[in-house]
Motif scaffolding. Structure first.
Motif, PDB file in Angstrom:
ATOM      1  N   LEU A 254       0.835  -1.197   0.000  1.00  0.00           N
ATOM      2  CA  LEU A 254       0.000   0.000   0.000  1.00  0.00           C
ATOM      3  C   LEU A 254       0.875   1.256   0.000  1.00  0.00           C
ATOM      4  N   GLN A 255       1.046   1.834  -1.183  1.00  0.00           N
ATOM      5  CA  GLN A 255       1.806   3.074  -1.301  1.00  0.00           C
ATOM      6  C   GLN A 255       0.978   4.226  -0.743  1.00  0.00           C
ATOM      7  N   ASN A 256       1.637   5.063   0.049  1.00  0.00           N
ATOM      8  CA  ASN A 256       0.918   6.155   0.707  1.00  0.00           C
ATOM      9  C   ASN A 256       1.791   7.411   0.742  1.00  0.00           C
ATOM     10  N   PRO A 257       2.171   7.941  -0.430  1.00  0.00           N
ATOM     11  CA  PRO A 257       3.010   9.143  -0.450  1.00  0.00           C
ATOM     12  C   PRO A 257       2.250  10.353   0.069  1.00  0.00           C
ATOM     13  N   GLY A 258       3.003  11.330   0.547  1.00  0.00           N
ATOM     14  CA  GLY A 258       2.379  12.509   1.122  1.00  0.00           C
ATOM     15  C   GLY A 258       1.643  13.365   0.117  1.00  0.00           C
ATOM     16  N   CYS A 259       2.079  13.347  -1.125  1.00  0.00           N
ATOM     17  CA  CYS A 259       1.397  14.117  -2.164  1.00  0.00           C
ATOM     18  C   CYS A 259       1.541  13.399  -3.494  1.00  0.00           C
ATOM     19  N   SER A 260       0.579  13.601  -4.355  1.00  0.00           N
ATOM     20  CA  SER A 260       0.588  12.992  -5.691  1.00  0.00           C
ATOM     21  C   SER A 260       0.128  14.031  -6.699  1.00  0.00           C
ATOM     22  N   ASN A 261       0.710  13.976  -7.886  1.00  0.00           N
ATOM     23  CA  ASN A 261       0.257  14.838  -8.965  1.00  0.00           C
ATOM     24  C   ASN A 261       0.453  14.120 -10.292  1.00  0.00           C
ATOM     25  N   LEU A 262      -0.233  14.579 -11.307  1.00  0.00           N
ATOM     26  CA  LEU A 262      -0.237  13.893 -12.595  1.00  0.00           C
ATOM     27  C   LEU A 262       1.135  13.908 -13.256  1.00  0.00           C
ATOM     28  N   LYS A 263       1.871  15.008 -13.126  1.00  0.00           N
ATOM     29  CA  LYS A 263       3.191  15.086 -13.755  1.00  0.00           C
ATOM     30  C   LYS A 263       4.140  14.055 -13.146  1.00  0.00           C
ATOM     31  N   ALA A 264       4.151  13.962 -11.828  1.00  0.00           N
ATOM     32  CA  ALA A 264       5.029  12.995 -11.164  1.00  0.00           C
ATOM     33  C   ALA A 264       4.641  11.572 -11.529  1.00  0.00           C
ATOM     34  N   PHE A 265       3.342  11.332 -11.659  1.00  0.00           N
ATOM     35  CA  PHE A 265       2.872  10.003 -12.033  1.00  0.00           C
ATOM     36  C   PHE A 265       3.332   9.632 -13.438  1.00  0.00           C
ATOM     37  N   ARG A 266       3.216  10.566 -14.390  1.00  0.00           N
ATOM     38  CA  ARG A 266       3.658  10.306 -15.761  1.00  0.00           C
ATOM     39  C   ARG A 266       5.166  10.064 -15.805  1.00  0.00           C
ATOM     40  N   GLU A 267       5.930  10.865 -15.061  1.00  0.00           N
ATOM     41  CA  GLU A 267       7.385  10.693 -15.059  1.00  0.00           C
ATOM     42  C   GLU A 267       7.788   9.351 -14.471  1.00  0.00           C
ATOM     43  N   ARG A 268       7.063   8.924 -13.481  1.00  0.00           N
ATOM     44  CA  ARG A 268       7.351   7.622 -12.868  1.00  0.00           C
ATOM     45  C   ARG A 268       7.103   6.495 -13.858  1.00  0.00           C
ATOM     46  N   LEU A 269       5.978   6.550 -14.570  1.00  0.00           N
ATOM     47  CA  LEU A 269       5.672   5.515 -15.563  1.00  0.00           C
ATOM     48  C   LEU A 269       6.665   5.561 -16.724  1.00  0.00           C
ATOM     49  N   LYS A 270       7.091   6.760 -17.087  1.00  0.00           N
ATOM     50  CA  LYS A 270       8.078   6.890 -18.164  1.00  0.00           C
ATOM     51  C   LYS A 270       9.403   6.243 -17.761  1.00  0.00           C
ATOM     52  N   ARG A 271       9.808   6.473 -16.509  1.00  0.00           N
ATOM     53  CA  ARG A 271      11.059   5.880 -16.022  1.00  0.00           C
ATOM     54  C   ARG A 271      10.969   4.353 -16.029  1.00  0.00           C
ATOM     55  N   TRP A 272       9.861   3.813 -15.589  1.00  0.00           N
ATOM     56  CA  TRP A 272       9.687   2.355 -15.585  1.00  0.00           C
ATOM     57  C   TRP A 272       9.672   1.791 -16.996  1.00  0.00           C
ATOM     58  N   THR A 273       9.071   2.525 -17.927  1.00  0.00           N
ATOM     59  CA  THR A 273       9.034   2.076 -19.316  1.00  0.00           C
ATOM     60  C   THR A 273      10.444   1.991 -19.893  1.00  0.00           C
ATOM     61  N   LYS A 274      11.269   2.992 -19.609  1.00  0.00           N
ATOM     62  CA  LYS A 274      12.651   2.977 -20.089  1.00  0.00           C
ATOM     63  C   LYS A 274      13.413   1.790 -19.512  1.00  0.00           C
ATOM     64  N   LEU A 275      13.221   1.514 -18.242  1.00  0.00           N
ATOM     65  CA  LEU A 275      13.911   0.397 -17.608  1.00  0.00           C
ATOM     66  C   LEU A 275      13.472  -0.933 -18.216  1.00  0.00           C
ATOM     67  N   ARG A 276      12.169  -1.110 -18.426  1.00  0.00           N
ATOM     68  CA  ARG A 276      11.686  -2.364 -19.023  1.00  0.00           C
ATOM     69  C   ARG A 276      12.233  -2.547 -20.432  1.00  0.00           C
ATOM     70  N   ILE A 359       2.972   7.963 -23.215  1.00  0.00           N
ATOM     71  CA  ILE A 359       4.101   7.823 -22.291  1.00  0.00           C
ATOM     72  C   ILE A 359       5.157   6.906 -22.885  1.00  0.00           C
ATOM     73  N   PHE A 360       4.707   5.830 -23.527  1.00  0.00           N
ATOM     74  CA  PHE A 360       5.662   4.905 -24.142  1.00  0.00           C
ATOM     75  C   PHE A 360       6.462   5.605 -25.233  1.00  0.00           C
ATOM     76  N   LEU A 361       5.802   6.375 -26.079  1.00  0.00           N
ATOM     77  CA  LEU A 361       6.498   7.065 -27.165  1.00  0.00           C
ATOM     78  C   LEU A 361       7.501   8.083 -26.629  1.00  0.00           C
ATOM     79  N   SER A 362       7.115   8.820 -25.604  1.00  0.00           N
ATOM     80  CA  SER A 362       8.036   9.827 -25.054  1.00  0.00           C
ATOM     81  C   SER A 362       9.222   9.161 -24.368  1.00  0.00           C
ATOM     82  N   ALA A 363       9.011   7.969 -23.789  1.00  0.00           N
ATOM     83  CA  ALA A 363      10.108   7.248 -23.141  1.00  0.00           C
ATOM     84  C   ALA A 363      11.055   6.626 -24.151  1.00  0.00           C
ATOM     85  N   PHE A 364      10.526   6.228 -25.292  1.00  0.00           N
ATOM     86  CA  PHE A 364      11.300   5.483 -26.276  1.00  0.00           C
ATOM     87  C   PHE A 364      12.423   6.316 -26.884  1.00  0.00           C
ATOM     88  N   TRP A 365      12.211   7.623 -26.994  1.00  0.00           N
ATOM     89  CA  TRP A 365      13.181   8.472 -27.690  1.00  0.00           C
ATOM     90  C   TRP A 365      14.238   9.052 -26.773  1.00  0.00           C
TER      91      TRP A 365
END
Length: 393
Positions: A254-276, A359-365
């Motif tokens: 159960l992730q429970n960060p103190g704050c969340s926003n859409l930009k941080a969420f997109r950046e997190r998914l982009k980072r994971w996409t690059k790693l995969r 997100i996948f396209l932005s991570a790919f380049w």
């Protein structure tokens, strides 16, 4: 040329059928795996667990998250809090919890040891070297634990199991960004994660994981994985290649960060996409084709070519059924009422599905990864190179 189109269309239909099978396996696997009855008196005497908590900075929910580890219903464990800097603002909070719970074995480590480019491993290394129990648990700072979670994970550590890990999920919080995180982790992410666990394919994340310490020591400890940013994947790979199984906990993380926003969420998914993409290159093709909206377009064309079905009707039915199965999976993982309305779910689900391919396209380049104050260049095979280093420890 017709036969080429026909063969391509047939491939898309077979792939489409395969993903529906994946959907149903994930749902049934979740139904069987999650929220089993946990006997608190099972397995006496208990095996000790050393819990590594890498920490950096302070947020509004950190107190609740950390305190949940002091109240675990498990008799033999130690808490090893690891900080990169002795001036970290979270240290006074940790010390206050140690004073509040004097019966819990807890220690603070500062300074870290450099074992590679991975700052998380550098941070945890002193705690790892000081760990005194046979089981190591690595737990991220933003997790809030149920009291029975550690008991559940230890009970699942059978003789042939090397790792017990938790499915990433989220604590109930208000707002659209937290709702979007819960939808993502309970649908698109959970679907692949559960299917991979069912097939015993490496899906391990280091967010919350219990590991036999001797299996790490046999290959040189955590420092052997310091050249990777996705150390969790390579730890599991090393252990599975030696014939050990992994199991998933019956309680999600159960992730429970103190704050969340859409930009941080997109950046997190982009980072994971690059790693995969770097670790498992075939995902470069399979991942975008597995997205609901993209897959629906290609399969609608395919059924028109082969069966002459109306592609618009087929596409709408495809999206509707996919949506309903995702809602079913999310409800199983939530194990109760969702903390937001069905309308919120519709909007959040559509937002995620539309943004997934983008997100996948932005991570790919771009093969660089930003992680807090550092920037890394990612190479094929998952090896990372720090190109904008922070001050050395």
């Amino acid at each position: 040329m017709f036969y080429v189109f026909y063969a391509l269309a047939l491939i898309f239909i077979i792939f489409w059928c395969g993903l529906w099978i994946l959907h149903f396996i994930a749902i049934f696997h979740a139904k069987l795996k999650f929220y089993r009855k946990i006997d608190p008196y099972y397995g006496i005497p208990y095996d000790g667990v050393s819990i590594l908590k890498p920490l950096k900075g302070l947020d509004s929910n950190l107190h609740y998250n950390l305190e949940s580890f002091f109240t675990l219903q498990y008799p033999v464990y130690e808490l090893l809090f690891c900080f990169e800097e002795s001036t970290d603002p979270a240290i006074p909070l940790v010390n206050s919890l140690i004073e509040k719970y004097p019966d819990i074995d807890a220690k603070v480590f500062t300074g870290g040891n450099i074992v590679g480019v991975n700052p998380k491993l550098n941070n945890m290394q002193p705690g790892y070297l000081a760990a005194k129990y046979d089981y190591i648990m690595i737990s991220d700072s933003n997790l809030r634990m149920r009291e029975e979670t550690l008991t559940d994970m230890v009970q699942l550590m059978d003789d042939d199991v090397g790792i017990v890990h938790q499915l990433p999920f989220t604590w109930d919080r208000e707002g659209f960004a937290p709702a979007l995180e819960k939808i993502y982790f309970g649908t698109a992410h959970a679907r692949i994660y559960l299917f991979a666990d069912f097939m015993q394919v490496n899906c391990h994340t280091g967010m919350s994981t219990l590991i036999r310490k001797n299996l790490l020591d046999d290959v040189g400890g955590l420092q052997s994985f310091g050249c990777y940013l996705a150390e969790d994947f390579f730890i599991a790979k090393s252990i599975m290649e030696r014939g050990w199984r992994t199991r998933i906990s019956s309680l999600p993380a159960l992730q429970n960060p103190g704050c969340s926003n859409l930009k941080a969420f997109r950046e997190r998914l982009k980072r994971w996409t690059k790693l995969r993409s770097a670790m498992v290159p075939h995902t470069i093709i399979l991942e975008p084709l597995s997205e609901c909206l993209i897959l629906g377009i290609f399969t609608s064309w395919a059924v028109y070519v082969i069966f002459m079905w109306d592609p618009v009707v087929f596409y709408l039915v495809h999206v509707l059924i996919w949506f309903l199965l995702d809602y079913t999976l999310l409800s199983i993982i939530q194990n109760g009422s969702l903390p937001f309305s069905k309308f919120y779910f519709i909007i959040g689900w559509l937002y995620r599905e539309i943004n997934g391919p983008l997100i996948f396209l932005s991570a790919f380049w771009d093969n660089t990864i930003k992680w807090r104050t550092r920037i890394y260049k990612l190479h094929m095979g998952g090896i990372a190179e720090e190109i904008s280093p922070k001050l050395k420890l």
